[in-house]
Design an enzyme around this catalytic site. Structure first.
Site, short mmCIF file in Angstrom:
data_model
loop_
_atom_site.label_atom_id
_atom_site.label_comp_id
_atom_site.label_asym_id
_atom_site.label_seq_id
_atom_site.Cartn_x
_atom_site.Cartn_y
_atom_site.Cartn_z
CE LYS A 119 98.71 -9.37 49.26
NZ LYS A 119 97.38 -10.18 48.99
CE LYS A 201 91.11 -3.06 48.32
NZ LYS A 201 91.19 -4.04 47.22
CE LYS A 204 89.69 -11.24 50.86
NZ LYS A 204 91.14 -11.22 50.33
P1 ATP Z 1 93.05 -7.38 50.56
O1 ATP Z 1 93.05 -5.99 51.19
O2 ATP Z 1 93.41 -8.41 51.56
O3 ATP Z 1 93.99 -7.31 49.28
P2 ATP Z 1 90.48 -7.40 49.55
O4 ATP Z 1 89.49 -7.10 50.65
O5 ATP Z 1 90.92 -6.11 48.76
O6 ATP Z 1 91.68 -8.09 49.99
P3 ATP Z 1 90.50 -9.11 47.41
O7 ATP Z 1 90.55 -10.49 47.43
O8 ATP Z 1 91.60 -8.32 46.61
O9 ATP Z 1 89.96 -8.55 48.54
O10 ATP Z 1 89.22 -8.92 46.26
C1 ATP Z 1 88.47 -9.69 45.66
C2 ATP Z 1 87.56 -9.04 44.63
O11 ATP Z 1 86.75 -8.18 45.35
C3 ATP Z 1 88.27 -8.10 43.65
O12 ATP Z 1 87.65 -8.31 42.40
C4 ATP Z 1 87.88 -6.76 43.96
O13 ATP Z 1 87.81 -5.86 42.94
C5 ATP Z 1 86.64 -6.99 44.68
N1 ATP Z 1 86.70 -5.76 45.92
C6 ATP Z 1 87.54 -5.97 47.06
N2 ATP Z 1 87.34 -4.98 47.82
C7 ATP Z 1 86.40 -4.22 47.27
C8 ATP Z 1 85.87 -2.99 47.52
N3 ATP Z 1 86.06 -2.08 48.72
N4 ATP Z 1 84.94 -2.33 46.76
C9 ATP Z 1 84.45 -3.11 45.72
N5 ATP Z 1 85.27 -4.10 45.31
C10 ATP Z 1 86.11 -4.65 45.97
#
Ligand code: ATP
Ligand code: LTN
Length: 337
Positions: A119, A201, A204
């Site tokens: 970050k 992956k 968001k």
């Molecule tokens: P960022 O990319 O902004 O870090 P993110 O979309 O990866 O955010 P998080 O807030 O880190 O989202 O994730 C919240 C939860 O959702 C975590 O437990 C993570 O394991 C799950 N998660 C996020 N993205 C995925 C994905 N693409 N596939 C499966 N699980 C996911």
């Protein structure tokens, strides 16, 4: 919340930040597990707005997203009558315990956190102290509720290890105060990948919205995104993450939406190409999301009801949080009247 039934159940705590839109990866990787756990455990689920401000947030948007997320959880099946659903900033004990835990955390421990390093690189113009102590606040979330288990993705295991160390350290320095939490890594299916770059992956924070299926997307948007998803060379529908990451990802989505195994999908589409497979995936995913979206839209409209649920959740959470904090303050030697 029926206290009597839940009193003997192991305690679970988990949280998600109200930043960015919720996509199908969150549903399968986190929210669906939360729903499955709420019958067997005493669950605290929190929307971690205090964590979200470690990155600059636009106030109106943060406010809106926090309520969006609460409505989305409920639409996905998180039941406020079975668990405690609340907003982190409504329970001041989180910040209070975090301060105490800061005094038990080494600078080196925080600087080793990979999320802090990532970050800091992403937000070079705002490497604030909150970002640095982010894992300490997370430890506070967990330890306040004496959680036995914490459902987290792989990326959060290092933070959970810190929570365990802090619990041990405090317990050892004073006397038994915190339960030492364990990670709960649910048996998840495949990680959902971006539709545009299937080796990354679905996220968001991805700037390309075409890569993600948001739970608020319309049927038309979902169908269009899936149809435009990047696929691999060849035409055979076969699960092979290394050589066919695009098709493997579409197979994961199809599996989520239909419940069919990869073997069954391979056999159903044997001899047929991507051209036949993609529209089927698009329709299945759109049908799967539609009731969630509809339920979300109707819940989100009723802010009075949402506020009622979240107020009750915070009241309930505070009962436990207050108990733990009082114990901590007493052990430290703060004067209590
Ligand atoms: P960022 O990319 O902004 O870090 P993110 O979309 O990866 O955010 P998080 O807030 O880190 O989202 O994730 C919240 C939860 O959702 C975590 O437990 C993570 O394991 C799950 N998660 C996020 N993205 C995925 C994905 N693409 N596939 C499966 N699980 C996911
Ligand atoms: N850091 C987590 C969100 C989070 C959390 C928690 C998860 C904050 N507090 C307590 C589990 C338990 C994340 O970024 N996914």
């Amino acid at each position: 919340m029926q206290e009597n039934n839940t009193e003997l159940k192991p305690i679970i705590l988990s949280g998600i930040q109200p930043s960015g839109q919720i996509h199908i990866g969150h549903l399968t990787g986190a929210i669906r597990n939360w729903v499955d756990l709420q019958d067997k455990y005493k669950c605290y689920y929190t929307i971690v707005d205090l964590h979200a401000i470690t990155v600059r947030q636009e106030p109106a948007e943060l406010r809106r997203r926090t309520l969006d997320l609460a409505a989305m959880f409920i639409a996905c099946g998180v039941d406020p009558d079975k668990c405690t659903l609340f907003i982190q900033s409504h329970v001041p004990e989180h910040a209070q315990l975090a301060w105490v835990l800061n005094t038990f955390t080494g600078m080196g421990e925080c600087s080793r956190m990979t999320q802090f390093k990532d970050k800091s690189e992403q937000h070079e113009d705002n490497i604030n102290v909150g970002l640095f102590t982010y894992p300490v606040l997370m430890a506070s979330d967990i330890l306040l509720y004496q959680a036995d288990l914490v459902p987290v993705g792989e990326d959060q295991k290092q933070h959970l290890e810190l929570s365990r160390n802090l619990a041990h350290r405090f317990n050892h320095y004073y006397s038994d105060t915190f339960k030492v939490p364990n990670p709960f890594i649910p048996q998840v299916g495949a990680r959902i990948m971006s539709l545009q770059e299937p080796t990354k992956k679905m996220s968001k924070s991805d700037e390309n919205e075409k890569g993600s299926i948001f739970l608020t997307d319309s049927t038309e948007q979902i169908i269009s995104k899936v149809k435009r998803a990047v696929t691999d060379s060849g035409s055979e529908v076969r699960y092979d993450i290394v050589n066919k990451p695009g098709i493997a990802n579409l197979m994961s989505l199809y599996q989520i939406a239909t419940g069919f195994s990869y073997k069954q999908i391979e056999s159903d589409f044997d001899g047929l190409g991507y051209g036949e497979f993609k529209p089927k995936v698009a329709k299945a995913v759109a049908d799967y999301i539609a009731p969630i979206r509809e339920s979300y839209l109707s819940l989100r409209k009723d802010e009075t009801k949402l506020k009622e649920i979240l107020t009750k959740g915070a009241e309930n959470a505070r009962k436990q949080a207050f108990k733990t904090l009082r114990k901590v303050y007493k052990k430290i030697g703060f004067v209590q009247f």
